[in-house]
Enzyme design. Structure first.
Site, PDB file in Angstrom:
ATOM      1  N   GLU A 149     -35.989 -25.189  -0.767  1.00 23.86           N
ATOM      2  CA  GLU A 149     -36.389 -25.998  -2.565  1.00 23.86           C
ATOM      3  C   GLU A 149     -35.038 -25.348  -2.944  1.00 23.86           C
ATOM      4  O   GLU A 149     -34.864 -23.950  -3.530  1.00 23.86           O
ATOM      5  CB  GLU A 149     -37.523 -24.842  -2.439  1.00 23.86           C
ATOM      6  CG  GLU A 149     -37.797 -24.977  -4.580  1.00 23.86           C
ATOM      7  CD  GLU A 149     -38.998 -24.669  -5.086  1.00 23.86           C
ATOM      8  OE1 GLU A 149     -39.480 -24.981  -5.554  1.00 23.86           O
ATOM      9  OE2 GLU A 149     -40.005 -23.959  -3.835  1.00 23.86           O
ATOM     10  N   ASP A 182     -39.018 -29.699  -6.322  1.00 23.84           N
ATOM     11  CA  ASP A 182     -39.625 -29.251  -7.550  1.00 23.84           C
ATOM     12  C   ASP A 182     -39.475 -29.932  -8.747  1.00 23.84           C
ATOM     13  O   ASP A 182     -38.136 -29.501  -9.253  1.00 23.84           O
ATOM     14  CB  ASP A 182     -39.851 -28.333  -7.125  1.00 23.84           C
ATOM     15  CG  ASP A 182     -41.004 -27.138  -8.373  1.00 23.84           C
ATOM     16  OD1 ASP A 182     -40.918 -27.816  -9.593  1.00 23.84           O
ATOM     17  OD2 ASP A 182     -41.670 -25.900  -8.271  1.00 23.84           O
ATOM     18  N   HIS A 185     -37.916 -27.138 -11.158  1.00 23.57           N
ATOM     19  CA  HIS A 185     -36.522 -27.167 -11.311  1.00 23.57           C
ATOM     20  C   HIS A 185     -35.262 -27.718 -11.539  1.00 23.57           C
ATOM     21  O   HIS A 185     -34.125 -27.807 -11.762  1.00 23.57           O
ATOM     22  CB  HIS A 185     -36.439 -26.138  -9.772  1.00 23.57           C
ATOM     23  CG  HIS A 185     -36.618 -24.789  -9.852  1.00 23.57           C
ATOM     24  ND1 HIS A 185     -36.642 -23.961 -10.447  1.00 23.57           N
ATOM     25  CD2 HIS A 185     -38.185 -24.822  -8.820  1.00 23.57           C
ATOM     26  CE1 HIS A 185     -37.943 -23.229 -10.033  1.00 23.57           C
ATOM     27  NE2 HIS A 185     -38.668 -23.713  -9.048  1.00 23.57           N
ATOM     28  N   GLU A 243     -48.089 -27.661  -8.512  1.00 27.50           N
ATOM     29  CA  GLU A 243     -47.708 -25.947  -8.242  1.00 27.50           C
ATOM     30  C   GLU A 243     -46.874 -25.766  -9.431  1.00 27.50           C
ATOM     31  O   GLU A 243     -45.923 -25.940  -9.864  1.00 27.50           O
ATOM     32  CB  GLU A 243     -46.859 -25.421  -7.537  1.00 27.50           C
ATOM     33  CG  GLU A 243     -45.827 -24.049  -7.210  1.00 27.50           C
ATOM     34  CD  GLU A 243     -44.495 -23.681  -6.539  1.00 27.50           C
ATOM     35  OE1 GLU A 243     -45.053 -22.544  -5.498  1.00 27.50           O
ATOM     36  OE2 GLU A 243     -43.640 -24.510  -6.492  1.00 27.50           O
TER      37      GLU A 243
END
Length: 265
Positions: A149, A182, A185, A243
């Site tokens: 990630e 993600d 980000h 998340e």
């Protein structure tokens, strides 16, 4: 068709079975687990096996530790590798897809004083390749994947963008190492998140979602039509794991997410 998962700590309930009952009613198709350190994820195997027997779908685990395989300290780095190998083995035993981890989190940022990390770029590169090879080989042996990630520049100084992750994965040369993207980000680091998804398409193995402000999808200004449309374009058909932090009533916030996501997939 893309499926929606929710990380376990966001769901109401004291057991995975209770969380699953709520998740299914709210429109989710899976629960993403969290893997803490000290081999605690391995110690949860009886609980996880029972949940699986009761029908709980748990395809992925996201690391939840204080140090990672890119740590400056040799002992911490070695421990992170032990923990991640264990998490890969556990998710494999559950018949899952893989485990997601960044290279580091909160360890150093070139955007904050003192600006220069204690290890140079060549040293970072060596550590990253060694860790990814070890974890990738273990993942391959277990029949699962490691999802690297990229984090934003304030949380990690080594791997911030998808193209950086792609280059590392090419150097490692293992199909078992892929990118776990993600949206939060990417919102910070990518000039064009949709274009970055398309460029990295062969290497994307997992997706986590939160909005531009780290709250639930729909609570910020991320362009979900473009982001999810890019995933559809590349044929991504795995899980979209939520998340995020929650704003407003937590239960209603969790319920609000599937309709927002389904609008575009």
């Amino acid at each position: 068709m893309m499926k929606i998962a929710c990380q376990e700590q966001l769901l109401p309930g004291t057991t995975l079975q209770e969380k699953w009952e709520f998740a299914v009613a709210a429109g989710y198709q899976a629960i993403e687990l969290r893997g803490k350190g000290d081999l605690s994820f391995r110690d949860r195997l009886p609980e996880l096996r029972k949940a699986q027997a009761d029908g709980v779908v748990m395809p992925t685990v996201c690391v939840d530790m204080l140090h990672f395989f890119g740590a400056f300290d040799d002992d911490l780095r070695a421990d992170a590798l032990v923990q991640m190998k264990s998490q890969l083995s556990v998710i494999a035993e559950l018949g899952g897809l893989g485990a997601q981890t960044p290279a580091s989190y909160g360890m150093f940022s070139r955007r904050l004083p003192p600006f220069e990390p204690p290890r140079d770029e060549a040293g970072d590169h060596e550590v990253l390749l060694d860790g990814l090879r070890q974890l990738g080989e273990h993942a391959a042996a277990e029949g699962v994947e490691l999802f690297l990630e990229p984090l934003n520049r304030y949380e990690d100084h080594m791997v911030n963008r998808l193209d950086q992750a792609v280059q590392l994965i090419k150097e490692v040369g293992l199909d078992s190492v892929r990118i776990g993207i993600d949206s939060y980000h990417m919102n910070i680091e990518e000039t064009d998140p949709s274009a970055a998804i398309i460029a990295a398409a062969p290497y994307i193995g997992h997706v986590q979602l939160s909005d531009s402000n780290r709250f639930q999808p729909g609570a910020g200004h991320l362009d979900w039509a473009a982001f999810l449309g890019a995933l559809d374009t590349i044929g991504y058909d795995r899980y979209l794991a939520i998340e995020c932090r929650l704003t407003g009533d937590p239960t209603e916030a969790i319920r609000s997410i599937p309709p927002v996501v389904r609008r575009y997939v």
